[in-house]
Motif scaffolding. Structure first.
Motif, PDB file in Angstrom:
ATOM      1  N   VAL A  77       0.836  -1.202   0.000  1.00 14.54           N
ATOM      2  CA  VAL A  77       0.000   0.000   0.000  1.00 14.54           C
ATOM      3  C   VAL A  77       0.872   1.253   0.000  1.00 14.54           C
ATOM      4  CG1 VAL A  77      -1.662   1.353   1.364  1.00 14.54           C
ATOM      5  CG2 VAL A  77      -2.033  -1.093   1.013  1.00 14.54           C
ATOM      6  N   ALA A  78       1.942   1.254   0.767  1.00 19.56           N
ATOM      7  CA  ALA A  78       2.842   2.416   0.813  1.00 19.56           C
ATOM      8  C   ALA A  78       3.499   2.651  -0.549  1.00 19.56           C
ATOM      9  CB  ALA A  78       3.903   2.215   1.885  1.00 19.56           C
ATOM     10  N   THR A  79       3.916   1.583  -1.210  1.00 23.16           N
ATOM     11  CA  THR A  79       4.513   1.701  -2.539  1.00 23.16           C
ATOM     12  C   THR A  79       3.485   2.188  -3.545  1.00 23.16           C
ATOM     13  OG1 THR A  79       6.083  -0.070  -2.060  1.00 23.16           O
ATOM     14  CG2 THR A  79       5.692   0.431  -4.380  1.00 23.16           C
ATOM     15  N   LEU A  80       2.288   1.636  -3.497  1.00 21.79           N
ATOM     16  CA  LEU A  80       1.212   2.043  -4.391  1.00 21.79           C
ATOM     17  C   LEU A  80       0.891   3.524  -4.192  1.00 21.79           C
ATOM     18  CD1 LEU A  80      -0.887   1.188  -6.519  1.00 21.79           C
ATOM     19  CD2 LEU A  80      -2.374   0.483  -4.635  1.00 21.79           C
ATOM     20  N   LYS A  81       0.802   3.950  -2.953  1.00 21.62           N
ATOM     21  CA  LYS A  81       0.515   5.349  -2.637  1.00 21.62           C
ATOM     22  C   LYS A  81       1.600   6.261  -3.206  1.00 21.62           C
ATOM     23  CE  LYS A  81      -1.344   7.417   1.186  1.00 21.62           C
ATOM     24  NZ  LYS A  81      -1.568   7.502   2.606  1.00 21.62           N
ATOM     25  N   SER A  82       2.851   5.919  -3.015  1.00 21.05           N
ATOM     26  CA  SER A  82       3.938   6.771  -3.522  1.00 21.05           C
ATOM     27  C   SER A  82       3.950   6.787  -5.046  1.00 21.05           C
ATOM     28  CB  SER A  82       5.286   6.340  -2.963  1.00 21.05           C
ATOM     29  OG  SER A  82       5.689   5.096  -3.469  1.00 21.05           O
ATOM     30  N   ASP A  83       3.630   5.666  -5.676  1.00 19.10           N
ATOM     31  CA  ASP A  83       3.558   5.626  -7.145  1.00 19.10           C
ATOM     32  C   ASP A  83       2.435   6.521  -7.664  1.00 19.10           C
ATOM     33  OD1 ASP A  83       5.652   3.820  -7.147  1.00 19.10           O
ATOM     34  OD2 ASP A  83       4.404   2.074  -7.629  1.00 19.10           O
ATOM     35  N   ILE A  84       1.279   6.484  -7.008  1.00 17.82           N
ATOM     36  CA  ILE A  84       0.131   7.296  -7.429  1.00 17.82           C
ATOM     37  C   ILE A  84       0.446   8.778  -7.284  1.00 17.82           C
ATOM     38  CG2 ILE A  84      -2.234   7.935  -6.799  1.00 17.82           C
ATOM     39  CD1 ILE A  84      -2.646   4.934  -6.078  1.00 17.82           C
ATOM     40  N   VAL A  85       1.018   9.157  -6.165  1.00 12.56           N
ATOM     41  CA  VAL A  85       1.323  10.566  -5.907  1.00 12.56           C
ATOM     42  C   VAL A  85       2.431  11.073  -6.831  1.00 12.56           C
ATOM     43  CG1 VAL A  85       2.222  12.155  -4.164  1.00 12.56           C
ATOM     44  CG2 VAL A  85       0.476  10.498  -3.540  1.00 12.56           C
ATOM     45  N   ALA A  86       3.417  10.210  -7.138  1.00 11.55           N
ATOM     46  CA  ALA A  86       4.549  10.616  -7.972  1.00 11.55           C
ATOM     47  C   ALA A  86       4.206  10.692  -9.461  1.00 11.55           C
ATOM     48  CB  ALA A  86       5.712   9.652  -7.773  1.00 11.55           C
ATOM     49  N   ALA A  87       3.164   9.999  -9.895  1.00 14.04           N
ATOM     50  CA  ALA A  87       2.809   9.968 -11.318  1.00 14.04           C
ATOM     51  C   ALA A  87       2.241  11.305 -11.767  1.00 14.04           C
ATOM     52  CB  ALA A  87       1.791   8.867 -11.574  1.00 14.04           C
ATOM     53  N   SER A  88       2.511  11.644 -13.019  1.00 15.54           N
ATOM     54  CA  SER A  88       1.940  12.870 -13.595  1.00 15.54           C
ATOM     55  C   SER A  88       0.442  12.729 -13.802  1.00 15.54           C
ATOM     56  CB  SER A  88       2.598  13.180 -14.934  1.00 15.54           C
ATOM     57  OG  SER A  88       3.934  13.508 -14.749  1.00 15.54           O
ATOM     58  N   SER A  89       0.023  11.523 -14.166  1.00 17.25           N
ATOM     59  CA  SER A  89      -1.404  11.272 -14.362  1.00 17.25           C
ATOM     60  C   SER A  89      -1.678   9.793 -14.165  1.00 17.25           C
ATOM     61  CB  SER A  89      -1.844  11.703 -15.763  1.00 17.25           C
ATOM     62  OG  SER A  89      -1.226  10.899 -16.733  1.00 17.25           O
ATOM     63  N   GLY A  90      -2.940   9.483 -13.976  1.00 18.53           N
ATOM     64  CA  GLY A  90      -3.343   8.098 -13.798  1.00 18.53           C
ATOM     65  C   GLY A  90      -4.737   7.869 -14.336  1.00 18.53           C
ATOM     66  N   VAL A  91      -4.995   6.619 -14.689  1.00 15.36           N
ATOM     67  CA  VAL A  91      -6.305   6.234 -15.209  1.00 15.36           C
ATOM     68  C   VAL A  91      -6.698   4.915 -14.548  1.00 15.36           C
ATOM     69  CG1 VAL A  91      -7.628   5.626 -17.265  1.00 15.36           C
ATOM     70  CG2 VAL A  91      -5.807   7.320 -17.427  1.00 15.36           C
ATOM     71  N   ILE A  92      -7.938   4.831 -14.095  1.00 17.46           N
ATOM     72  CA  ILE A  92      -8.466   3.593 -13.532  1.00 17.46           C
ATOM     73  C   ILE A  92      -9.462   3.025 -14.532  1.00 17.46           C
ATOM     74  CG2 ILE A  92      -9.811   2.571 -11.667  1.00 17.46           C
ATOM     75  CD1 ILE A  92      -8.667   4.686  -9.826  1.00 17.46           C
ATOM     76  N   VAL A  93      -9.308   1.735 -14.831  1.00 22.90           N
ATOM     77  CA  VAL A  93     -10.182   1.095 -15.812  1.00 22.90           C
ATOM     78  C   VAL A  93     -10.829  -0.157 -15.233  1.00 22.90           C
ATOM     79  CG1 VAL A  93      -8.853   1.934 -17.790  1.00 22.90           C
ATOM     80  CG2 VAL A  93      -8.303  -0.279 -16.817  1.00 22.90           C
ATOM     81  N   ASP A  94     -11.922  -0.555 -15.853  1.00 19.48           N
ATOM     82  CA  ASP A  94     -12.585  -1.827 -15.598  1.00 19.48           C
ATOM     83  C   ASP A  94     -12.201  -2.716 -16.769  1.00 19.48           C
ATOM     84  OD1 ASP A  94     -14.266  -3.996 -15.322  1.00 19.48           O
ATOM     85  OD2 ASP A  94     -16.034  -2.792 -14.881  1.00 19.48           O
ATOM     86  N   TYR A  95     -11.443  -3.757 -16.493  1.00 18.50           N
ATOM     87  CA  TYR A  95     -10.862  -4.577 -17.571  1.00 18.50           C
ATOM     88  C   TYR A  95     -11.639  -5.854 -17.875  1.00 18.50           C
ATOM     89  CZ  TYR A  95      -9.107  -7.194 -13.604  1.00 18.50           C
ATOM     90  OH  TYR A  95      -9.032  -7.911 -12.438  1.00 18.50           O
ATOM     91  N   ILE A  96     -12.745  -6.101 -17.202  1.00 16.08           N
ATOM     92  CA  ILE A  96     -13.508  -7.328 -17.435  1.00 16.08           C
ATOM     93  C   ILE A  96     -14.016  -7.348 -18.874  1.00 16.08           C
ATOM     94  CG2 ILE A  96     -15.651  -8.544 -16.845  1.00 16.08           C
ATOM     95  CD1 ILE A  96     -13.411  -8.975 -14.843  1.00 16.08           C
ATOM     96  N   GLY A  97     -13.867  -8.477 -19.522  1.00 15.04           N
ATOM     97  CA  GLY A  97     -14.353  -8.622 -20.887  1.00 15.04           C
ATOM     98  C   GLY A  97     -13.268  -8.520 -21.934  1.00 15.04           C
ATOM     99  N   ILE A  98     -12.084  -8.053 -21.572  1.00  9.71           N
ATOM    100  CA  ILE A  98     -11.005  -7.958 -22.539  1.00  9.71           C
ATOM    101  C   ILE A  98     -10.389  -9.359 -22.713  1.00  9.71           C
ATOM    102  CG2 ILE A  98      -9.256  -7.354 -20.807  1.00  9.71           C
ATOM    103  CD1 ILE A  98      -8.029  -5.462 -22.868  1.00  9.71           C
ATOM    104  N   THR A  99     -10.085  -9.713 -23.937  1.00  7.79           N
ATOM    105  CA  THR A  99      -9.505 -11.031 -24.206  1.00  7.79           C
ATOM    106  C   THR A  99      -8.025 -11.035 -23.815  1.00  7.79           C
ATOM    107  OG1 THR A  99      -8.810 -10.481 -26.447  1.00  7.79           O
ATOM    108  CG2 THR A  99     -11.055 -11.367 -26.170  1.00  7.79           C
ATOM    109  N   VAL A 100      -7.473 -12.221 -23.690  1.00  5.80           N
ATOM    110  CA  VAL A 100      -6.061 -12.355 -23.339  1.00  5.80           C
ATOM    111  C   VAL A 100      -5.188 -11.704 -24.414  1.00  5.80           C
ATOM    112  CG1 VAL A 100      -4.183 -14.003 -22.952  1.00  5.80           C
ATOM    113  CG2 VAL A 100      -6.433 -14.425 -21.966  1.00  5.80           C
ATOM    114  N   ASP A 101      -5.523 -11.930 -25.676  1.00  5.30           N
ATOM    115  CA  ASP A 101      -4.739 -11.334 -26.766  1.00  5.30           C
ATOM    116  C   ASP A 101      -4.800  -9.807 -26.725  1.00  5.30           C
ATOM    117  OD1 ASP A 101      -3.989 -13.815 -27.695  1.00  5.30           O
ATOM    118  OD2 ASP A 101      -5.552 -13.912 -29.228  1.00  5.30           O
TER     119      ASP A 101
END
Length: 120
Positions: free
Chosen positions: A14-38
């Motif tokens: 969680v601490a690493t995730l938090k620092s990555d989120i804060v350090a990033a210039s931007s971020g996007v959260i997606v719902d990936y259900i339904g995407i094929t492996v390819d």
């Protein structure tokens, strides 16, 4: 009840995730259900080549990571499957551009939930 070792690993994650989120210039959260492996493999390759960090994240871990950050509002979009893409300073719009393109191609199987840039 998880052991102390497992609990410490989760806290570190969680601490690493938090620092990555804060350090990033931007971020996007997606719902990936339904995407094929390819399609997922191609998506990950394109994101990697653009310098975007992409990972599947448990909602609970993401909830804990965004607490006490400028991105606490992201918590409202944490339902269902969640993947997080983070862009650096080189091209802050890379994640959004690539993921929105895939969302359009997927015809509703893959969707962008929310994004942030410069603390908003």
């Amino acid at each position: 009840m998880p052991s102390d070792k497992i609990l410490q690993r989760k806290k570190d994650y969680v601490a690493t995730l938090k620092s990555d989120i804060v350090a990033a210039s931007s971020g996007v959260i997606v719902d990936y259900i339904g995407i094929t492996v390819d399609a997922d493999t191609a998506l990950r390759k394109e994101l990697r080549e653009a310098g975007v960090s992409y990972r599947v994240v448990k909602n609970t871990m993401m909830h804990l990571a965004v607490q006490d950050t400028p991105y606490a509002e992201l918590d409202e979009s944490l339902a269902g499957s969640t993947a997080l893409a983070l862009s650096g300073e080189e091209d802050p719009l890379a994640a959004a551009r690539i993921l929105c393109k895939y969302a359009e191609k997927s015809k509703g199987k893959f969707s962008v939930k929310v994004g942030y840039m410069d603390g908003k």
